[in-house]
Each structure stands twice: as C-alpha cells, then as structure tokens.
Motif scaffolding. Structure first.
Motif: not given
Length: 346
Positions: A241-243, A269-272, A305-306, A327-329
């Motif tokens: 899914y190209d994450l 970088g996104q703290a996810v 975000t976890v 969505t979280a990213l």
C-alpha cells in the motif's frame, strides 16, 4: 385416524435402499410406520439392520462407513425431546440431516476443517459431540459426549455441524497427552489460517488446560508463530500500500532518561508508531492490558501517535489498516512537534 397415525408407511426394503446415508433414529422409523417390534426384529442377529447406537439404527447389515458413524453420533446426541430431532436423511431424497444443539468437535472436527495432521475419519474410533451441559447423555460406542455451558455457533462442513476450529482444537487437546501432537495441531491451526492464536489460547484457558506443562510449551510456540505471521503481514501492508518505510522493531528512550517501550514499526519524522497487539487472553490479561495502556498514554503525552493493530485485523482487513496508518502519518503535519526520543534497535 388419530394424530399419532403415520401419514404413510414405507416398505422396509425402501428404507434400506441404497441412499447416501442409511442411518435413522427409532423415532424416524416410527414416523414411517415401522413399529418398535419390527425394528427389533430387523436388528436381531442375522437381520437386515443393526443398532449402531442407542436409539439409532443402521439400515444395512454391513460395517458402517465413517460418514454413517459420524451422523449416528449426532443423531444419538440430538434424538431426545427438546434438542431437535434430525430431519430424515438420505432415505428421503438425499436431503442432509438437520441437527439442533449438537455439533462435532475434537479431532473429527479438525479433520473436517481440513487439518492434515489429524487422523482421517475412518481411522477414528470415536467422534466427540458437543452438547449443552444439562443434557443427560453418556458416551457410548462411537459417540463421546463433550459438555459445555455455552454452545458456540457451529460451522457447516459437508452438511455436518462442526465446532469452530479454535474450540475443536481445545477439545482435542483435552484428550491428548503427547506434546508433539499438541504442538503440531497448534502450529497447523495458525499456519493453515484456521484460527488466530488469541482465539486458541482463549479456548484453552476456558477449558482450564493452561496448567498442563505440554500445553503451555505448545502455546509459547503458537504465540511465536502467530507473531511471526502478523509481522509478515505488517511488512506486506507497508509494501503493497506504498506507505513510507518505517524503522522496524525498535525501542524508544528519552535522552538520558527512562525506557519508553518497544514498537513494531516507527516513523521518526512523523512520530507515528505501530504496535501489534498479540496479547494472549490469559488470566493476567487485565494486567497486561494496563501495561499496554500506560505505554500508549505515555508516548502520546510525548506527542507520539500509537496505532494498535491486531493480527486478526491484519488478516481480515489489510487495506483498512493501511488507511488508518496513512491517516495518522498525514495528520502529523498538523500536530505540535513530538518530544525528542532516542530510537534504538530492539
């Protein structure tokens, strides 16, 4: 004519004719006009029929097939008032029997589910039949009665009501003392995608089997197998899914401070973060869930975000889980910067 008079009477040779299933209860025979004395006469030594189980008659003199023994066990368990008398099988147009409040479980159920490490049906001497706890039945012949306070919803396999794989596995393990056999069955349950490890452990716990050392050892292997498969699905989700590529299997720590916990995937970088929820539903489940919750709340106070994902969600809804992570990213751009943390290999 009274209401007890059969609507029609079928010749005995018709009932004994070649059908897909030549097994009937005594009550079914009476509904076709066959009296109890006629049934007894036919089941005498040298007769055309034989009593396979109490109240269940095999309509030919030869050895029963495994299918006939299987249905006979179900008929025996379902024949009493209040449990649903099975519909007329085979002899009335090939229609499959309908059973209520009974189902096959244990090794026979696993074989019907497609397990390759269980014996074929013809080699099983007995079939485990799951019934409500209050039923007054005893095990006899090819029917072994297994009682339960709450029946699961059965699955229909080849016209036979079968306990779900996790429940059938627990009932099979209850009768097994060989550690190697138990381990093989549990491994196949996960590798064959018959059920999730958490469902198996839940059933084993409810059956009070987790105190047996050979079962505990097999459970540890089961959980390790389940986590490995969940991790493989997580890698696949990111790839298909190209994450963005995360860092995998890391520990977080505050600089010069305390350990924050391990994560299965982290996007600095996104703290996810993604954490696989592979808890086994055992007696310490509440304490373990509290530990999960404390870690998540601590990380989120630091701006991380976890996303918790279960192995079952990865199996059943991979695209949906990818959307949750994406969505979280994307939402990270609108949040305040997270606290600085050290990312260490686990």
């Amino acid at each position: 004519m009274t209401y007890n008079t059969p609507l029609s009477s079928r010749p005995l040779h018709d009932l004994s004719g070649r059908g897909p299933l030549r097994v009937m209860t005594v009550a079914q025979l009476r509904s076709h006009g066959v009296t109890t004395s006629e049934t007894n006469e036919q089941c005498r030594p040298g007769g055309s029929w034989q009593q396979l189980l109490p109240g269940v008659v095999l309509l030919h003199p030869g050895p029963p097939t495994s299918e006939e023994r299987l249905h006979a066990a179900l008929m025996y368990a379902a024949r009493e008032r209040g449990t649903g008398v099975p519909a007329q099988p085979g002899a009335s147009g090939g229609r499959a029997p309908a059973y209520a409040q009974v189902m096959i479980t244990g090794l026979a159920a696993l074989t019907l589910h497609g397990f390759s490490s269980t014996p074929p049906l013809p080699s099983l001497d007995v079939f485990d039949v799951l019934v409500p706890r209050m039923r007054r039945l005893r095990s006899t012949g090819c029917a072994r009665i297994v009682r339960t306070p709450a029946l699961p919803v059965p699955e229909q396999v080849a016209g036979v009501p079968v306990a779900p794989a996790a429940r059938a596995l627990a009932d099979a393990v209850a009768e097994l003392a060989d550690a190697g056999t138990v381990r093989r069955l549990m491994t196949e349950a996960v590798r064959g995608a018959h059920c999730e490890p958490a469902a198996v452990v839940r059933e084993l716990n409810e059956a009070r089997l987790l105190s047996r050392p050979h079962v505990v050892d097999a459970v540890e292997s089961l959980l390790a197998e389940g986590r490995a498969r969940a991790e493989a699905r997580l890698y696949r989700m990111v790839r298909e899914y190209d994450l963005p590529d995360p860092v995998w299997n890391v520990d977080l720590r505050l600089p010069g401070g305390p350990y924050l916990g391990g994560l299965d995937a982290y996007w600095p970088g996104q703290a996810v973060a993604v954490e696989l929820d592979t808890r086994a539903p055992r007696q310490d489940d509440d304490a373990l869930w509290s530990e999960y919750t404390r870690k998540r709340e601590h990380l989120e106070r630091l701006g991380i975000t976890v996303v918790h994902i279960t192995p079952r969600k990865l199996r059943d809804s991979l695209e949906q889980q990818a959307t949750v992570v994406r969505t979280a990213l994307m939402a990270s751009a609108g949040r305040d910067p997270a606290a600085c943390v050290e990312v260490l290999p686990r």
